[in-house]
Design an enzyme around this catalytic site. Structure first.
Site, PDB file in Angstrom:
ATOM      1  N   VAL A   7      -8.210   7.259  -2.393  1.00  0.00           N
ATOM      2  CA  VAL A   7      -8.345   7.631  -3.805  1.00  0.00           C
ATOM      3  C   VAL A   7      -9.692   8.306  -4.061  1.00  0.00           C
ATOM      4  O   VAL A   7      -9.764   9.358  -4.698  1.00  0.00           O
ATOM      5  CB  VAL A   7      -8.179   6.398  -4.726  1.00  0.00           C
ATOM      6  CG1 VAL A   7      -8.301   6.801  -6.193  1.00  0.00           C
ATOM      7  CG2 VAL A   7      -6.840   5.710  -4.476  1.00  0.00           C
ATOM      8  N   GLY A   8     -10.771   7.711  -3.526  1.00  0.00           N
ATOM      9  CA  GLY A   8     -12.112   8.245  -3.755  1.00  0.00           C
ATOM     10  C   GLY A   8     -12.260   9.694  -3.315  1.00  0.00           C
ATOM     11  O   GLY A   8     -12.833  10.525  -4.031  1.00  0.00           O
ATOM     12  N   SER A   9     -11.738  10.015  -2.142  1.00  0.00           N
ATOM     13  CA  SER A   9     -11.834  11.394  -1.645  1.00  0.00           C
ATOM     14  C   SER A   9     -11.129  12.361  -2.579  1.00  0.00           C
ATOM     15  O   SER A   9     -11.629  13.456  -2.868  1.00  0.00           O
ATOM     16  CB  SER A   9     -11.192  11.515  -0.256  1.00  0.00           C
ATOM     17  OG  SER A   9     -11.813  10.658   0.643  1.00  0.00           O
ATOM     18  N   ALA A  33     -21.507   6.874  -2.732  1.00  0.00           N
ATOM     19  CA  ALA A  33     -22.041   5.795  -1.891  1.00  0.00           C
ATOM     20  C   ALA A  33     -20.950   5.286  -0.956  1.00  0.00           C
ATOM     21  O   ALA A  33     -19.861   4.925  -1.412  1.00  0.00           O
ATOM     22  CB  ALA A  33     -22.554   4.656  -2.768  1.00  0.00           C
ATOM     23  N   LYS A  74      -1.975  -7.371 -10.985  1.00  0.00           N
ATOM     24  CA  LYS A  74      -1.586  -6.436 -12.044  1.00  0.00           C
ATOM     25  C   LYS A  74      -0.968  -7.185 -13.226  1.00  0.00           C
ATOM     26  O   LYS A  74      -1.198  -6.827 -14.383  1.00  0.00           O
ATOM     27  CB  LYS A  74      -0.612  -5.401 -11.486  1.00  0.00           C
ATOM     28  CG  LYS A  74      -1.295  -4.456 -10.485  1.00  0.00           C
ATOM     29  CD  LYS A  74      -0.274  -3.673  -9.680  1.00  0.00           C
ATOM     30  CE  LYS A  74      -0.937  -2.677  -8.746  1.00  0.00           C
ATOM     31  NZ  LYS A  74       0.020  -2.139  -7.756  1.00  0.00           N
TER      32      LYS A  74
END
Lengths: 451, 451
Positions: free
Chosen positions: B17-19, B46, B206
């Protein structure tokens, strides 16, 4: 109970939705105040006739005919009168008096949205309108906020409950439009004057609002292409079913590439409302009765669907009250309101430059060479044929269509499914077909959406 | 381009997800800035190992191992590391440094939500987490804002893509759990260690988040009853299909009345995750593959459904970026952030006090009087029978179940559908059935949800 700051809430209008909003605001006052972080006090309801009978039991002393005085003293103004005036003037007065505004007025937003959002921006107030598109379905916040980091490619919405009710009954019962409409009017699903619904005006207003949000562009109502459902008859419905489709009145908002558009990147949008064929296996095909659903395709998020009740006093009141809580939170939190983002400013292309697939149904002379002539005209018109089916309809209208092989005397009918074609090319081609001599009647031309 | 105020965005974590988030933030920088009303500048990412290979092509100089320095200088911090620590410490540092926070970390929010929301409240900042429940489906804002004026009665959600993928394939292909799981692992739909998904831990997190929002109550993860899908075999699936049901792993969040609950009004909530039978005609039954859907019943709004992709790097990135735009708008607008509303503070009842319908499958001795004995035990246990079906399963496992009239030697099987019963009564009754002498084996006990 917590000692909250008190917020004065003014209500304009006490029709089906307004009465419910007033009733729920009073009934759930403590709960709503807990959620808002402010004591929400309904200080008055402006109406034309304070003595008229209402859907809910509300104290007579709340009612007033002096909307101006009510508005000027309020922190939150809920406008549920509908129509352009005096709604527009009242909302502008509320904003300039420092109130946040909640409205369900799609007609006003679709025609005077920019004026109202600008007025809100100037004073740092907010206008909330979750109830203005697709009733109780939360679609405004998802489009404005949740998808703000994505690129919406396409919205296909069933956004008018009345027409979906009519088309659904025509489809499931095989009834005629006029009969179902009369029944819908009797049952309260359609107005005595059904024009706004059946001619697509209501859906066009919602389409303008959804497209504005999705594409960060102020879409004027005039730019929305609009067709209603009055031309859809039992036979067209039956033919659609036979071909694996269902007919729905769709609001389509689409990001497209258009070389002629006045846009640096060639990017443009199309916003249109018309009855279209959609495949039976598409999620929108199973939206029955007066329900609404909005199907969204976004670059990163993929396919999303939002489904729920499209109208109804209490359902719409839910959306209005959600907005009231949001308005109260913002009023307490301070800071400027959520502005509308219209910086993308994409051109809206006219319907003639839109491309989609079509299904054309023709009555033709039952003689050799007709198919070749028709195919030739389509090809010259840059309309590529995907499927073609020829049937002979028996003269006796009680009987169903039968395949041509059965050699029954009757009317020959061609059902042509096209590949993606440009609307202008398609419509020119249909004109040429009509004038060709081999076509007796253009029975229907329907767009095909949804795959 | 407009001369916007510049906002420094820090990213923690550069996994799937971060990429995608970093890539889209850079690719669509102008467009996102227009929507946010602020120039969004990704100032650093980071990670533990700056030299690891990533899913997207990102400049080496963005990466750092010094998360503290990155966080302290940021206006918006996006936390996508997952897990409890160091995510918790980093988010608290971000908030105390005046940054708004965007996170997709359901494990953290389900366990330390109140601590984090309190910290945000104290500094007037906001925590956004649309990606923490049901992936790209916009469900957080609808629950928090759009439905804030309504009373949610019930949520039924398919909120874990991996288990829905497995159950859907078992249902459509008639495959065994272990085979489909192995295949899902090979295809990347399931992790090498599938525990978090197949045992319901992910869905329970969730469920805690959705219930907290829907009922304005901090629901601790420990209060969520949780069962996974590992006990669902091919035979159970087949029997469900035979009876007109499909098995889905559901997160059920329900407002109930409970006399024993420590609540002035008797109002309480139940939050539970388990595989349940739902009728094939229910909208949730047609959620296929790794998709998610959340079905919401509210007092005024009626039935709503939200549908979309439940997971995936780019889909989740859409939800994260929507939150980044919201955070930026708030950061620019000023005022305090949107706090969490937990004032309703409803008690969560243990699973034993929940009522639902059940389907009990038993292997019994094929002799007279068994049915009467079983019916007697159920009646004594306050479990009322709605339907009962007796079959004889042939010894040859290759063959399907056949009706008892066909007089085939084999194992007698009773499938009992109950009316609404209390879970504790049901489970005591099943224990008594198991010990009764006439029941050879309790094959399955499944809840029935959705009508």
């Amino acid at each position: 109970m917590t000692d909250y700051r008190r917020l004065r809430v003014a209500l304009l209008g006490a029709g089906a939705v307004g009465s419910q909003v007033a009733d729920l605001l009073r009934k759930h006052a403590d709960e709503l105040s807990d959620r808002a972080g402010a004591a929400l006090e309904l200080v008055g309801i402006a109406v034309r006739n304070p003595d008229a009978s209402r859907d809910a039991d509300l104290p007579r002393e709340l009612f007033t005919t002096d909307s101006e005085q009510l508005i000027v003293g309020a922190d939150i103004v809920i406008e549920l009168m509908g129509g352009i005036e005096p709604a527009r003037t009242d909302i502008l007065l509320a904003l300039s008096s420092g109130a946040d505004v909640v409205t369900a007025n799609k007609a006003l937003l679709a025609t005077h949205g920019p004026e109202i959002f600008d007025a809100a921006d100037q004073v740092g107030a907010s206008v909330y309108y979750e109830a203005a598109a697709a009733g109780a379905i939360p679609i405004i916040r998802p489009l404005r906020d949740s998808l703000a980091g994505d690129r919406v490619q396409r919205i296909m919405g069933i956004v008018n409950g009345t027409t979906n009710y009519i088309l659904d009954r025509m489809d499931t019962e095989g009834s005629e439009f006029a009969d179902v409409l009369a029944d819908a009017q009797r049952l309260g699903y359609a107005e005595a004057d059904p024009t706004a619904d059946v001619e697509g005006f209501d859906a066009a207003q919602k389409a303008a609002i959804l497209a504005s949000l999705a594409f960060h562009t102020a879409v004027p109502l005039e730019a929305v292409h609009r067709e209603g459902i009055t031309a859809i008859d039992r036979q067209t419905m039956e033919a659609a079913r036979h071909a694996g489709y269902v007919i729905k009145l769709l609001a389509v908002c689409e990001r497209i590439t258009d070389a002629e558009a006045n846009s640096p990147t060639g990017e443009a949008i199309s916003v249109r409302v018309y009855p279209a064929l959609i495949p039976r296996e598409h999620p929108l095909a199973s939206v029955h009765g007066a329900n609404n659903a909005v199907f969204v395709q976004a670059e990163a998020a993929g396919n999303l669907m939002f489904y729920g009740a499209g109208a109804g006093g209490v359902q719409t009141a839910s959306a209005v009250l959600g907005d009231v809580v949001s308005a109260a939170r913002r009023h307490i939190a301070g800071g400027v309101g959520v502005g509308e983002s219209t910086r993308a400013n994409l051109p809206v292309v006219p319907i003639g430059r839109v491309t989609t697939r079509y299904q054309i149904t023709l009555e033709v002379s039952d003689e050799p060479g007709v198919l070749a002539t028709v195919a030739g005209i389509l090809s010259e018109g840059r309309v590529s044929i995907a499927t073609i089916e020829q049937t002979i309809e028996p003269i006796d209208p009680q009987q169903n269509l039968v395949p041509v092989e059965q050699d029954v005397a009757g009317i020959a009918r061609l059902v042509i499914g096209t590949h993606t074609a440009r609307e202008q090319d398609l419509s020119d081609t249909v004109d040429r077909l009509a004038a060709s001599g081999v076509v007796d009647r253009v029975v229907s031309v329907l767009r095909v959406e949804g795959n």
